[in-house]
Design a protein around this motif. Sequence first.
Motif, short mmCIF file in Angstrom:
data_model
loop_
_atom_site.label_atom_id
_atom_site.label_comp_id
_atom_site.label_asym_id
_atom_site.label_seq_id
_atom_site.Cartn_x
_atom_site.Cartn_y
_atom_site.Cartn_z
N LEU A 27 -27.21 126.09 34.53
CA LEU A 27 -27.37 124.97 35.44
C LEU A 27 -27.15 125.49 36.85
O LEU A 27 -26.01 125.69 37.28
N PRO A 28 -28.25 125.76 37.60
CA PRO A 28 -28.08 126.30 38.96
C PRO A 28 -27.37 125.28 39.85
O PRO A 28 -27.66 124.08 39.82
N LEU A 29 -26.42 125.77 40.63
CA LEU A 29 -25.70 124.94 41.58
C LEU A 29 -25.98 125.44 42.99
O LEU A 29 -26.50 126.53 43.19
N GLU A 30 -25.62 124.65 43.98
CA GLU A 30 -25.81 125.06 45.36
C GLU A 30 -24.84 126.18 45.72
O GLU A 30 -23.82 126.38 45.08
N GLY A 31 -25.17 126.87 46.77
CA GLY A 31 -24.26 127.88 47.30
C GLY A 31 -24.16 129.14 46.45
O GLY A 31 -23.14 129.84 46.51
N GLY A 32 -25.19 129.43 45.65
CA GLY A 32 -25.19 130.68 44.90
C GLY A 32 -24.35 130.67 43.64
O GLY A 32 -23.97 131.74 43.14
N LEU A 33 -24.05 129.51 43.09
CA LEU A 33 -23.29 129.42 41.85
C LEU A 33 -24.18 128.98 40.70
O LEU A 33 -25.23 128.36 40.89
N VAL A 34 -23.76 129.30 39.51
CA VAL A 34 -24.47 128.87 38.31
C VAL A 34 -23.44 128.48 37.25
O VAL A 34 -22.37 129.09 37.15
N ALA A 35 -23.75 127.44 36.48
CA ALA A 35 -22.83 126.95 35.46
C ALA A 35 -23.49 127.05 34.09
O ALA A 35 -24.67 126.77 33.94
N TYR A 36 -22.71 127.48 33.09
CA TYR A 36 -23.16 127.51 31.71
C TYR A 36 -22.25 126.60 30.87
O TYR A 36 -21.03 126.62 31.04
N PRO A 37 -22.83 125.83 29.96
CA PRO A 37 -21.96 125.13 29.00
C PRO A 37 -21.13 126.16 28.27
O PRO A 37 -21.61 127.24 27.93
N TYR A 38 -19.88 125.84 28.01
CA TYR A 38 -18.98 126.81 27.42
C TYR A 38 -18.20 126.21 26.26
O TYR A 38 -17.57 125.16 26.40
N ALA A 39 -18.26 126.88 25.14
CA ALA A 39 -17.54 126.42 23.96
C ALA A 39 -16.70 127.53 23.35
O ALA A 39 -16.28 127.45 22.20
N GLY A 40 -16.46 128.58 24.14
CA GLY A 40 -15.69 129.71 23.63
C GLY A 40 -14.20 129.50 23.76
O GLY A 40 -13.71 128.40 24.02
N VAL A 41 -13.46 130.59 23.58
CA VAL A 41 -12.00 130.51 23.65
C VAL A 41 -11.56 130.31 25.10
O VAL A 41 -12.28 130.63 26.03
N LEU A 42 -10.38 129.76 25.27
CA LEU A 42 -9.81 129.59 26.60
C LEU A 42 -8.91 130.78 26.91
O LEU A 42 -8.44 131.45 25.99
N TYR A 58 -17.43 124.02 31.24
CA TYR A 58 -18.43 124.92 31.79
C TYR A 58 -17.75 126.18 32.29
O TYR A 58 -16.58 126.14 32.70
N VAL A 59 -18.49 127.28 32.26
CA VAL A 59 -18.04 128.49 32.93
C VAL A 59 -18.95 128.65 34.14
O VAL A 59 -20.18 128.55 34.04
N VAL A 60 -18.34 128.84 35.31
CA VAL A 60 -19.08 128.88 36.57
C VAL A 60 -18.78 130.21 37.25
O VAL A 60 -17.62 130.62 37.33
N TYR A 61 -19.82 130.86 37.74
CA TYR A 61 -19.61 132.11 38.45
C TYR A 61 -20.74 132.32 39.45
O TYR A 61 -21.73 131.58 39.47
N ARG A 62 -20.57 133.33 40.27
CA ARG A 62 -21.58 133.65 41.28
C ARG A 62 -22.88 134.07 40.60
O ARG A 62 -22.86 134.87 39.65
N ARG A 63 -23.98 133.54 41.06
CA ARG A 63 -25.27 133.84 40.45
C ARG A 63 -25.55 135.34 40.51
O ARG A 63 -25.35 135.99 41.53
N GLY A 64 -25.95 135.89 39.36
CA GLY A 64 -26.27 137.30 39.30
C GLY A 64 -25.11 138.17 38.91
O GLY A 64 -25.27 139.39 38.81
N ARG A 66 -21.41 138.63 36.29
CA ARG A 66 -20.80 138.23 35.03
C ARG A 66 -19.28 138.35 35.11
O ARG A 66 -18.59 138.50 34.11
N SER A 67 -18.75 138.30 36.33
CA SER A 67 -17.30 138.41 36.50
C SER A 67 -16.87 137.48 37.62
O SER A 67 -17.69 136.95 38.38
N GLY A 68 -15.57 137.31 37.74
CA GLY A 68 -15.05 136.47 38.81
C GLY A 68 -15.32 134.99 38.62
O GLY A 68 -15.40 134.25 39.59
N GLY A 69 -15.46 134.57 37.37
CA GLY A 69 -15.79 133.18 37.12
C GLY A 69 -14.59 132.29 36.91
O GLY A 69 -13.44 132.74 36.91
N VAL A 70 -14.86 131.00 36.77
CA VAL A 70 -13.84 130.02 36.47
C VAL A 70 -14.34 129.12 35.34
O VAL A 70 -15.55 128.96 35.15
#
Length: 286
Positions: A27-42, A58-64, A66-70
């Motif tokens: 799910l592309p978000l504004e400001g260079g972020l992207v969100a994925y539905p997340y059902a994994g471990v916390l 959701y797991v959200v991180y900078r587009r492009g 795979r680290s530094g997410g929330v």
Amino acid sequence: MNDDYLVAITAIPARDPVLRGRQGIPLPLEGGLVAYPYAGVLPSGLGETALATERVRYVVYRRGTRSGGVIVGSSAFNGTDSDRAVLSRLRLAGAGAAGCVRPLSFTSDQSGHVDVDAARRAGFERYGYGQSIASYPPQPFVGPGYHCQGGIGFRVEPGETLLRPWRPQGVGTSYLTHDGITIKISGPRKPLSRRDPQNPDEHPMSLLHESRIIYYKSRGVGPSYAPAGVREDDSWSVELGLEENSRMEIAFPPSIVGYRFLQRLEFVSKDDPRCGRDFSPSANGG
């Protein structure tokens, strides 16, 4: 966090395997972020928060990257595109971004020195009753208004203030203040109801259980649960409810104000229109 929904965010620790199991359409978000539905471990060590209990996350991180997410959870999420309304509030922020609230900001002095001990106490000493500061609006609501709590309702008179948890937090502890005297209303875990459903005039004091009106004498200055050097006030406590582990407790210092407040109580149904929104948002800052 606001009066309509709660948002909980936690950073993903470095090299934490939490991103494994990412699934769904991005799910592309504004400001260079992207969100994925997340059902994994916390992340390990995450406490019992809304993030841990909400089913849609959701797991959200900078587009492009795979680290530094929330990981983001919210009571407003339902798994549809409407979740974008909450996710769109997220923005990238640099390490020194102006205006960002940081955990210890409110306990630092003008020189920037942080009082760590004060920070640890701040969550429960602001109001002196052992409650997390994040569970409440920054300012109390100002009457007139109406408040419903666990099947019981009461008026908030003009000039009185009410500090209650944000709605998404559910039933918690509220504080009604009248002319400098604060009344504490706690619980119940389950809504209270009339002992006689056929009696519309029944007063909530009918739920008084085995004369549970208790006087607590002051134990002096600085008891174990009071701030250092502050005198513990004596107080009255009234418990309503027949179920031992789900009662409403009303506590107040010796004053006719507390007993007059008890007279205001009344039973309310879950669809009582007065409980929908007890105060005007515009009058209390949102």
